[in-house]
Design a protein around this motif. Structure first.
Motif, PDB file in Angstrom:
ATOM      1  N   ALA A   1     -10.380 -16.743  18.958  1.00 33.19           N
ATOM      2  CA  ALA A   1     -11.109 -17.561  17.985  1.00 33.19           C
ATOM      3  C   ALA A   1     -12.614 -17.366  18.104  1.00 33.19           C
ATOM      4  CB  ALA A   1     -10.767 -19.031  18.181  1.00 33.19           C
ATOM      5  N   THR A   2     -13.306 -17.650  17.003  1.00 31.08           N
ATOM      6  CA  THR A   2     -14.767 -17.632  16.995  1.00 31.08           C
ATOM      7  C   THR A   2     -15.289 -18.728  16.082  1.00 31.08           C
ATOM      8  OG1 THR A   2     -16.762 -16.312  16.617  1.00 31.08           O
ATOM      9  CG2 THR A   2     -14.928 -15.916  15.142  1.00 31.08           C
ATOM     10  N   SER A   3     -16.409 -19.291  16.484  1.00 29.17           N
ATOM     11  CA  SER A   3     -17.038 -20.320  15.655  1.00 29.17           C
ATOM     12  C   SER A   3     -17.697 -19.701  14.426  1.00 29.17           C
ATOM     13  CB  SER A   3     -18.072 -21.102  16.462  1.00 29.17           C
ATOM     14  OG  SER A   3     -19.132 -20.245  16.850  1.00 29.17           O
ATOM     15  N   GLY A   4     -18.027 -18.412  14.513  1.00 33.44           N
ATOM     16  CA  GLY A   4     -18.669 -17.741  13.388  1.00 33.44           C
ATOM     17  C   GLY A   4     -20.127 -18.113  13.219  1.00 33.44           C
ATOM     18  N   GLU A   5     -20.713 -18.730  14.245  1.00 35.16           N
ATOM     19  CA  GLU A   5     -22.101 -19.171  14.143  1.00 35.16           C
ATOM     20  C   GLU A   5     -23.115 -18.038  14.247  1.00 35.16           C
ATOM     21  OE1 GLU A   5     -22.626 -22.235  17.035  1.00 35.16           O
ATOM     22  OE2 GLU A   5     -21.361 -23.638  15.943  1.00 35.16           O
ATOM     23  N   SER A   6     -22.701 -16.926  14.836  1.00 38.57           N
ATOM     24  CA  SER A   6     -23.619 -15.791  14.937  1.00 38.57           C
ATOM     25  C   SER A   6     -23.063 -14.624  14.131  1.00 38.57           C
ATOM     26  CB  SER A   6     -23.799 -15.381  16.403  1.00 38.57           C
ATOM     27  OG  SER A   6     -22.574 -15.013  16.969  1.00 38.57           O
ATOM     28  N   TYR A   7     -23.928 -13.692  13.796  1.00 37.59           N
ATOM     29  CA  TYR A   7     -23.526 -12.552  12.975  1.00 37.59           C
ATOM     30  C   TYR A   7     -22.439 -11.735  13.662  1.00 37.59           C
ATOM     31  CZ  TYR A   7     -23.788  -8.319  10.185  1.00 37.59           C
ATOM     32  OH  TYR A   7     -23.460  -7.247   9.394  1.00 37.59           O
ATOM     33  N   ALA A   8     -22.570 -11.564  14.965  1.00 38.70           N
ATOM     34  CA  ALA A   8     -21.565 -10.819  15.727  1.00 38.70           C
ATOM     35  C   ALA A   8     -21.237 -11.582  17.003  1.00 38.70           C
ATOM     36  CB  ALA A   8     -22.083  -9.430  16.075  1.00 38.70           C
ATOM     37  N   ASP A   9     -19.963 -11.884  17.196  1.00 38.87           N
ATOM     38  CA  ASP A   9     -19.508 -12.575  18.395  1.00 38.87           C
ATOM     39  C   ASP A   9     -18.860 -11.540  19.304  1.00 38.87           C
ATOM     40  OD1 ASP A   9     -18.283 -14.068  20.354  1.00 38.87           O
ATOM     41  OD2 ASP A   9     -17.402 -15.528  18.982  1.00 38.87           O
ATOM     42  N   PRO A  10     -19.485 -11.219  20.447  1.00 46.89           N
ATOM     43  CA  PRO A  10     -18.950 -10.161  21.310  1.00 46.89           C
ATOM     44  C   PRO A  10     -17.568 -10.481  21.889  1.00 46.89           C
ATOM     45  CG  PRO A  10     -20.731 -11.319  22.411  1.00 46.89           C
ATOM     46  CD  PRO A  10     -20.691 -11.822  20.994  1.00 46.89           C
ATOM     47  N   ARG A  11     -17.162 -11.730  21.853  1.00 43.86           N
ATOM     48  CA  ARG A  11     -15.840 -12.097  22.386  1.00 43.86           C
ATOM     49  C   ARG A  11     -14.747 -12.049  21.314  1.00 43.86           C
ATOM     50  NH1 ARG A  11     -18.039 -17.096  25.840  1.00 43.86           N
ATOM     51  NH2 ARG A  11     -19.201 -15.882  27.347  1.00 43.86           N
ATOM     52  N   PHE A  12     -15.127 -11.801  20.082  1.00 46.33           N
ATOM     53  CA  PHE A  12     -14.158 -11.712  18.988  1.00 46.33           C
ATOM     54  C   PHE A  12     -13.728 -10.260  18.848  1.00 46.33           C
ATOM     55  CE2 PHE A  12     -12.898 -11.925  14.432  1.00 46.33           C
ATOM     56  CZ  PHE A  12     -11.984 -12.957  14.539  1.00 46.33           C
ATOM     57  N   ALA A  13     -12.432 -10.014  18.925  1.00 45.26           N
ATOM     58  CA  ALA A  13     -11.904  -8.644  18.916  1.00 45.26           C
ATOM     59  C   ALA A  13     -12.084  -8.006  17.543  1.00 45.26           C
ATOM     60  CB  ALA A  13     -10.434  -8.648  19.307  1.00 45.26           C
ATOM     61  N   ARG A  14     -12.586  -6.789  17.528  1.00 46.52           N
ATOM     62  CA  ARG A  14     -12.717  -6.004  16.298  1.00 46.52           C
ATOM     63  C   ARG A  14     -11.399  -5.284  16.028  1.00 46.52           C
ATOM     64  NH1 ARG A  14     -17.879  -6.703  15.146  1.00 46.52           N
ATOM     65  NH2 ARG A  14     -19.430  -6.736  16.785  1.00 46.52           N
TER      66      ARG A  14
ATOM     67  N   ASP B   1     -13.877 -24.295  16.604  1.00 44.70           N
ATOM     68  CA  ASP B   1     -14.259 -24.475  17.997  1.00 44.70           C
ATOM     69  C   ASP B   1     -13.131 -23.894  18.843  1.00 44.70           C
ATOM     70  OD1 ASP B   1     -13.859 -26.521  20.501  1.00 44.70           O
ATOM     71  OD2 ASP B   1     -15.987 -26.129  20.087  1.00 44.70           O
ATOM     72  N   THR B   2     -13.446 -22.931  19.695  1.00 42.03           N
ATOM     73  CA  THR B   2     -12.426 -22.220  20.467  1.00 42.03           C
ATOM     74  C   THR B   2     -11.594 -23.174  21.327  1.00 42.03           C
ATOM     75  OG1 THR B   2     -13.764 -20.210  20.495  1.00 42.03           O
ATOM     76  CG2 THR B   2     -12.035 -20.388  22.160  1.00 42.03           C
ATOM     77  N   ALA B   3     -12.251 -24.054  22.056  1.00 44.98           N
ATOM     78  CA  ALA B   3     -11.520 -24.986  22.913  1.00 44.98           C
ATOM     79  C   ALA B   3     -10.604 -25.872  22.082  1.00 44.98           C
ATOM     80  CB  ALA B   3     -12.489 -25.829  23.736  1.00 44.98           C
ATOM     81  N   GLU B   4     -11.105 -26.356  20.974  1.00 49.37           N
ATOM     82  CA  GLU B   4     -10.306 -27.228  20.104  1.00 49.37           C
ATOM     83  C   GLU B   4      -9.088 -26.492  19.549  1.00 49.37           C
ATOM     84  OE1 GLU B   4      -9.463 -30.889  18.916  1.00 49.37           O
ATOM     85  OE2 GLU B   4     -11.344 -30.419  19.911  1.00 49.37           O
ATOM     86  N   GLU B   5      -9.273 -25.246  19.194  1.00 54.94           N
ATOM     87  CA  GLU B   5      -8.172 -24.431  18.663  1.00 54.94           C
ATOM     88  C   GLU B   5      -7.078 -24.249  19.717  1.00 54.94           C
ATOM     89  OE1 GLU B   5      -6.471 -22.405  15.410  1.00 54.94           O
ATOM     90  OE2 GLU B   5      -8.300 -23.599  15.486  1.00 54.94           O
ATOM     91  N   LEU B   6      -7.471 -23.980  20.948  1.00 56.24           N
ATOM     92  CA  LEU B   6      -6.496 -23.812  22.027  1.00 56.24           C
ATOM     93  C   LEU B   6      -5.823 -25.138  22.377  1.00 56.24           C
ATOM     94  CD1 LEU B   6      -8.528 -21.325  24.223  1.00 56.24           C
ATOM     95  CD2 LEU B   6      -6.440 -20.811  22.944  1.00 56.24           C
ATOM     96  N   LEU B   7      -6.581 -26.219  22.403  1.00 51.55           N
ATOM     97  CA  LEU B   7      -5.994 -27.531  22.666  1.00 51.55           C
ATOM     98  C   LEU B   7      -4.997 -27.918  21.580  1.00 51.55           C
ATOM     99  CD1 LEU B   7      -9.151 -29.413  23.967  1.00 51.55           C
ATOM    100  CD2 LEU B   7      -7.121 -28.796  25.310  1.00 51.55           C
ATOM    101  N   ASN B   8      -5.318 -27.619  20.331  1.00 48.85           N
ATOM    102  CA  ASN B   8      -4.383 -27.897  19.237  1.00 48.85           C
ATOM    103  C   ASN B   8      -3.100 -27.096  19.392  1.00 48.85           C
ATOM    104  OD1 ASN B   8      -6.113 -29.734  18.021  1.00 48.85           O
ATOM    105  ND2 ASN B   8      -6.958 -28.246  16.593  1.00 48.85           N
TER     106      ASN B   8
END
Length: 130
Positions: free
Chosen positions: A36-49, A76-83
């Motif tokens: 998951a990614t919040s999408g708040e930045s143009y590129a999230d290095p933890r989001f798999a391409r 929100d990554t934590a929220e997504e995993l908790l859900n």
């Protein structure tokens, strides 16, 4: 039953995925991999391409396990995993963890720390091999 994996596109995410595959084989269960990614930045290095997603899917297919891979954006990554862990069939959450200083934890927060404190079910927190 299902093992949920919090995947990030780094050595910590790969360690989590490897351990989750091993655990799923032991338990004879399937996997739900969430990147998951919040999408708040143009590129999230933890989001798999797309290239890495292909590699993950190949690894999962080669494992012989039933799996689902999701990449929610704008969450929100934590929220997504908790859900995901609220599902009746979710039995274990596997996450990769990294060393952080006490000040780093205080100033930046920690998805892992939130998961460890709030998840109602067991968590397997793993580190990559040295």
């Amino acid at each position: 039953m299902t093992i949920v994996v919090g995947y990030s596109a780094d050595k910590y995410g790969r360690a989590a995925l490897d351990h989750a595959i091993d655990e799923a084989r032991l338990r004879n269960t399937n996997l739900l991999v969430i990147n998951a990614t919040s999408g708040e930045s143009y590129a999230d290095p933890r989001f798999a391409r797309s290239v890495e997603v292909h590699d993950i899917e190949k690894q999962l297919a080669d494992s012989g396990l039933d799996y689902e891979l999701t990449q929610p954006v704008g969450v929100d990554t934590a929220e997504e995993l908790l859900n995901a862990m609220e599902r009746d069939d979710a039995e274990l959450l596997v996450i990769g963890i990294r060393h952080r200083s006490p000040v780093g934890k205080l100033l930046l927060g920690s998805v892992s720390q939130r998961l460890l404190l709030e998840c109602p079910k067991p968590i397997l927190a793993v580190k990559p091999a040295e």
